[in-house]
Structure formats: structure tokens, C-alpha cells
Design an enzyme around this catalytic site. Sequence first.
Site, PDB file in Angstrom:
ATOM      1  N   SER A  58      -2.969  12.873  64.686  1.00  9.47           N
ATOM      2  CA  SER A  58      -4.417  11.530  65.869  1.00  9.47           C
ATOM      3  C   SER A  58      -3.304  10.872  66.632  1.00  9.47           C
ATOM      4  O   SER A  58      -4.267  10.206  67.264  1.00  9.47           O
ATOM      5  CB  SER A  58      -5.309  12.214  65.277  1.00  9.47           C
ATOM      6  OG  SER A  58      -5.962  13.700  65.628  1.00  9.47           O
ATOM      7  N   LYS A  61      -3.084   9.912  70.170  1.00  8.95           N
ATOM      8  CA  LYS A  61      -4.152   9.706  71.261  1.00  8.95           C
ATOM      9  C   LYS A  61      -3.863   8.484  71.579  1.00  8.95           C
ATOM     10  O   LYS A  61      -4.258   7.537  72.530  1.00  8.95           O
ATOM     11  CB  LYS A  61      -5.861   9.115  70.640  1.00  8.95           C
ATOM     12  CG  LYS A  61      -5.785  11.293  70.220  1.00  8.95           C
ATOM     13  CD  LYS A  61      -7.340  11.034  69.079  1.00  8.95           C
ATOM     14  CE  LYS A  61      -7.859  12.141  69.358  1.00  8.95           C
ATOM     15  NZ  LYS A  61      -7.039  13.059  68.479  1.00  8.95           N
ATOM     16  N   SER A 118     -11.948   9.999  67.826  1.00  3.35           N
ATOM     17  CA  SER A 118     -11.151  10.460  67.205  1.00  3.35           C
ATOM     18  C   SER A 118     -11.002  12.001  68.201  1.00  3.35           C
ATOM     19  O   SER A 118     -10.581  13.340  67.323  1.00  3.35           O
ATOM     20  CB  SER A 118     -10.097  10.647  65.943  1.00  3.35           C
ATOM     21  OG  SER A 118      -9.210  11.246  66.054  1.00  3.35           O
ATOM     22  N   LYS A 220      -4.805   3.123  64.752  1.00  2.00           N
ATOM     23  CA  LYS A 220      -5.264   4.915  65.051  1.00  2.00           C
ATOM     24  C   LYS A 220      -4.749   5.717  63.424  1.00  2.00           C
ATOM     25  O   LYS A 220      -3.625   5.687  63.656  1.00  2.00           O
ATOM     26  CB  LYS A 220      -4.507   5.846  66.002  1.00  2.00           C
ATOM     27  CG  LYS A 220      -5.176   6.799  66.651  1.00  2.00           C
ATOM     28  CD  LYS A 220      -6.899   6.954  66.982  1.00  2.00           C
ATOM     29  CE  LYS A 220      -7.292   8.362  66.765  1.00  2.00           C
ATOM     30  NZ  LYS A 220      -7.540   8.776  65.608  1.00  2.00           N
TER      31      LYS A 220
END
Length: 380
Positions: A58, A61, A118, A220
Site C-alpha cells: 500500500s 498509494k 488506505s 504511508k
Amino acid sequence: MQTLRRLALAFFAAALVLSGPAAAQSLETSARQALLVDLSTDTELLSVNPDQRMYPASMTKLMTAYLVFERLQNGTLSLDDAFTVSEKAWRKGGSKMFVEVGDRVKVEDLLRGIIIQSGNDATIVVAEGISGSEEAFAREMTAKAREIGMENTQFRNASGWPDPQHYTTARDLAILAESLIERFPEYYHLYSQTEYTYHEITQQNRNPLLYRNVGADGLKTGYTEESGYGLVASAAREDRRLLMVVNGLDSARERAQEAERLIDWGFREFGAYDLFQAGEVVDEIPTWLGQRGVVPVIIDRDVSVTLRRNVRDDMTVTLITDRPLAAPIEAGQTVGEVRVEAPGLKPVSAPVKAAQSIEKLGTFGRVQAALEYLIFGESR
């Protein structure tokens, strides 16, 4: 004038007073890949397999949001624009924002769904809304990666969903995060929000450092079975900002503990020091056959270094230039460089330039200067 020498000696003296016990010479980490950088001086403090290919999960992202920020900044998209949720987006597994098929969701909400929650579903909504399909958006992501210097990255989707051809490196993620922080300060605050509610479902930001007193304000997390637990994080204290990438950790708990340990270590063991300010006169250099006997030289940019606190007294600052400088000399002419060296520091150099023009002596003056040199061994 020995400005440079006095500055260096004064700095060393201060270092001797301020230095505490000797710091450890290395630090081990359980992360498979790790990179810790002091952004104030662009200095790597810790590097473990930074160019080894890895799966970003993730952390992908960051680039998804980057492309949205870019369009918001250039005016081709607004926070009030809305995209329609497709069945593909609604059905996507993993972490979710919980959008519904057919809903039109504002870009502002989708950004929070991507950054804070997320949401894999939110990334597909954005990708399809901007590029028509997630595949086309992923190609744009890869192109943007190349544009900003991410040489070892390829994106195949907008969420970080496992794909053997979807990969990056710790160094490339650091490049992405630094560019995001620098280019989009008006949107960066989204990364420090600890929770967001959509459709009456409140979710917490997964970044563990936001809940610890380390100065963190982004960015993140990532996790898949193939990648392990990862985190791109940034923390600021006073006038310093550290950027960290870790990946391949075994659990969310280990990720939180290791990330906090590395950030604390970076701030504690290293210091950033300002050596020169742009326009500062660093020395006066003798001239040869000039209408003035010396020319002041200046540095045209700020020079700062990040060092281990226990090696400050081992730093050397050297002015490298011809002595004497032959006239004529023009103001702004590069006449040498300042070089800063210290144990564990990649040498830092910056050009020095003449602060004023020095005309060449006329015929009589050159003859007189030549005679003085022959008689006294001195140059003018």
C-alpha cells in the site's frame, strides 16, 4: 585574512564543548530494506539494501495520491469533483473505504480514503475517473516515477495489490516521498490526520508513528504477505526533517517499534550544522598583477552538513584555489571550491566566486610588481 580558518577552528571548538559520549559506529535493523535520510542536507544516515527490488504494497498509494495532487495543483481537477464508483472498485478486497457501487464520491473524500483509510476501492475509483481504467492509470504512475527519478520502479495497479511485475526500491520510495513533501505542501497535512469517517465508518490511520511522540507527520504503511510490513515515514524536529523507508518486517508491532527506534536514533546521534551562508566572504586570496593585492571570495549558496555528533571535531574545511589568482578577475568568476570532509560523510563541495572585479595592472605596474617579486619574493 583567515576567515575560513577562524570559522573552522571556532566550529571545532564548539564541537569539543558540545560533544557527549561517543555514539555507536553502526546500527543494525531487522528490516530487509531500509533507508534513513536527513532531508535538511540530503544525507543518508542508514542504508540497508536501498536498491534491492521489493514489493511496495500500500505504499504504492503515495504515487496514486501524487497524481491527484498534481492535477489539483494545475487546476485540471478540484476537490469538489466527483467520480463514480464502479463494480470493480466496490468488489476490490483488502483495506477498504467502503464506497458503494454507483455512488459519486468527491475527490476530497477519496483522497482521505486513500491516505488515511488506505482504501483499495478508493484508488480504483480515482484511477478510473482520471485515466479511464486502472491499467492506464498505472502506466501513468510508472511514467511519473521515471520523470521524478525513480529508476527501479514499475506500477501495475493503483493500490499495491500483489503482482510480480509491481515493484520498487526503498530509494525510489524515498525519492517519491521527498518529492511529494516538497511539491505539495498544501495537501501534505492529510498524511497527519489520525482518523476519517465515511458512511458512518470511522477508521484510524495505520501509520504507528503518528501516535508516538517522535514528530511524525506522514506518510504511508504497507503490508502484503509477499512484502512483509513496511512504512514510509517522515518526522520533523525544529529545523530538521528525517525521511525513513523500512520494509520486510515481520509484524505490525515490529514495524512500529523499529520505525520509532530508527527515527529517534537519527535525531539523537546526528546533528545538522550550518557552515556557510550564501554570499558570505570565506577568505581573501592574493592576486597576481592585480590593481588590488587581494580579492575576497564568497560562496553563493548555503552549505550545511549532517554529521554524527561525536565526529564534529574531526571535520575539515578546505579552500581549494590557485594562489595567487592572476588578474584580470571578474566579479562572479568561479575561482575555486570549499570542500568539507569528515569521517562517515561523503565529501561536500561548493564553488567559491570572486566578490569583486580586479583589473590587471598597467605596464608600469606590472614591471614594478615583477621587480618586487625578484627582489622580495612577494607577489602583488
